[in-house]
Design an enzyme around this catalytic site. Sequence first.
Site, PDB file in Angstrom:
ATOM      1  N   LYS A  40       0.833  -1.193   0.000  1.00  0.00           N
ATOM      2  CA  LYS A  40       0.000   0.000   0.000  1.00  0.00           C
ATOM      3  C   LYS A  40       0.873   1.249   0.000  1.00  0.00           C
ATOM      4  O   LYS A  40       0.409   2.349  -0.202  1.00  0.00           O
ATOM      5  CB  LYS A  40      -0.878   0.038   1.275  1.00  0.00           C
ATOM      6  CG  LYS A  40      -1.723  -1.179   1.490  1.00  0.00           C
ATOM      7  CD  LYS A  40      -2.333  -1.131   2.914  1.00  0.00           C
ATOM      8  CE  LYS A  40      -2.887  -2.476   3.242  1.00  0.00           C
ATOM      9  NZ  LYS A  40      -3.129  -2.651   4.685  1.00  0.00           N
ATOM     10  N   ASP A 107       7.491   2.701  -3.081  1.00  0.00           N
ATOM     11  CA  ASP A 107       7.815   3.714  -2.065  1.00  0.00           C
ATOM     12  C   ASP A 107       9.308   3.735  -1.751  1.00  0.00           C
ATOM     13  O   ASP A 107       9.930   4.793  -1.691  1.00  0.00           O
ATOM     14  CB  ASP A 107       6.991   3.501  -0.774  1.00  0.00           C
ATOM     15  CG  ASP A 107       7.048   2.069  -0.238  1.00  0.00           C
ATOM     16  OD1 ASP A 107       7.807   1.233  -0.787  1.00  0.00           O
ATOM     17  OD2 ASP A 107       6.333   1.783   0.737  1.00  0.00           O
ATOM     18  N   ASP A 110      15.006  -1.107  -1.037  1.00  0.00           N
ATOM     19  CA  ASP A 110      15.832  -1.416   0.135  1.00  0.00           C
ATOM     20  C   ASP A 110      16.800  -2.553  -0.240  1.00  0.00           C
ATOM     21  O   ASP A 110      17.818  -2.304  -0.872  1.00  0.00           O
ATOM     22  CB  ASP A 110      14.876  -1.780   1.275  1.00  0.00           C
ATOM     23  CG  ASP A 110      15.557  -2.010   2.604  1.00  0.00           C
ATOM     24  OD1 ASP A 110      16.593  -1.399   2.866  1.00  0.00           O
ATOM     25  OD2 ASP A 110      15.032  -2.811   3.411  1.00  0.00           O
ATOM     26  N   LYS A 138      17.615   3.068  -0.505  1.00  0.00           N
ATOM     27  CA  LYS A 138      18.645   2.839   0.523  1.00  0.00           C
ATOM     28  C   LYS A 138      19.710   1.947  -0.101  1.00  0.00           C
ATOM     29  O   LYS A 138      19.701   0.722   0.106  1.00  0.00           O
ATOM     30  CB  LYS A 138      18.030   2.089   1.716  1.00  0.00           C
ATOM     31  CG  LYS A 138      17.181   2.916   2.652  1.00  0.00           C
ATOM     32  CD  LYS A 138      16.990   2.137   3.954  1.00  0.00           C
ATOM     33  CE  LYS A 138      15.557   2.055   4.350  1.00  0.00           C
ATOM     34  NZ  LYS A 138      15.297   1.237   5.537  1.00  0.00           N
ATOM     35  N   ASP A 166       4.656   2.835   6.286  1.00  0.00           N
ATOM     36  CA  ASP A 166       4.064   2.536   7.594  1.00  0.00           C
ATOM     37  C   ASP A 166       5.043   1.877   8.554  1.00  0.00           C
ATOM     38  O   ASP A 166       6.110   1.407   8.176  1.00  0.00           O
ATOM     39  CB  ASP A 166       2.885   1.574   7.414  1.00  0.00           C
ATOM     40  CG  ASP A 166       3.354   0.140   7.136  1.00  0.00           C
ATOM     41  OD1 ASP A 166       4.243  -0.034   6.281  1.00  0.00           O
ATOM     42  OD2 ASP A 166       2.854  -0.788   7.789  1.00  0.00           O
ATOM     43  N   ARG A 172       1.170   6.165   7.913  1.00  0.00           N
ATOM     44  CA  ARG A 172       1.139   6.375   6.464  1.00  0.00           C
ATOM     45  C   ARG A 172       0.683   7.788   6.108  1.00  0.00           C
ATOM     46  O   ARG A 172       1.013   8.317   5.053  1.00  0.00           O
ATOM     47  CB  ARG A 172       0.181   5.378   5.787  1.00  0.00           C
ATOM     48  CG  ARG A 172       0.650   3.936   5.818  1.00  0.00           C
ATOM     49  CD  ARG A 172      -0.181   3.112   4.833  1.00  0.00           C
ATOM     50  NE  ARG A 172      -0.117   1.687   5.101  1.00  0.00           N
ATOM     51  CZ  ARG A 172       0.829   0.866   4.626  1.00  0.00           C
ATOM     52  NH1 ARG A 172       1.797   1.339   3.888  1.00  0.00           N
ATOM     53  NH2 ARG A 172       0.789  -0.428   4.905  1.00  0.00           N
TER      54      ARG A 172
END
Length: 184
Positions: A40, A107, A110, A138, A166, A172
């Site tokens: 999400k 989003d 990583d 990252k 989140d 969020r």
Amino acid sequence: MPQLKVLISREQIAQRVAEMGAEITRDFSGESVIFVGVLKGASIFLSDLARHVDLDAAFDFIGVASYGNRPSPAQELISGWDSTGEVRLTKDVDQSMRDKNVILVEDILDTGLTLTYLTKVLLAHQPKALRVATLLDKPSRRKQPMEANYVGFRIPDEFVVGYGLDYAERYRNLPDICVLPRQA
Ligand code: 5GP
């Protein structure tokens, strides 16, 4: 709500997302695109980014979860475990991606496990082009050699929340990207 340290302010986000939208508009000039958001966390980024893209566009969403031994980001925050497991699909796209320009919107990049998996899934749909847009990256955490085509901000190895991201489904709705302190 605890006071969290702001890493990237709403003003910085707005400016950078507008720049990314302009880049996508230039790169796909005269063509149509489909934005595919990863549920999400990417939903807020996708809705802002898409409004800065001046092209014929459609939206779709894809969902993922982690298998077996891969801890959730929340568990990683508590225990400091590393991500070693695999990713599985919980929701596929609704429309055909065949011969379309697909922009996968995430989003945060990583370890790279999620986007490595999702790019394979989407390439199986035989799009005309597949590009990856991530708000955050990252790079120090990478386990798979994955790079995004459009990157908002490169950040250090901190656990961040807000603007769609989140911790156990909370935060969020924070307008800024904030650092959630790791437990000692
Ligand atoms: P990857 O598969 O590249 O390791 O991880 C991507 C996913 O991990 C993101 O979609 C996000 O759900 C989660 N993630 C990684 N780092 C963070 C972080 O700092 N904060 C939050 N909230 N989620 C993160």
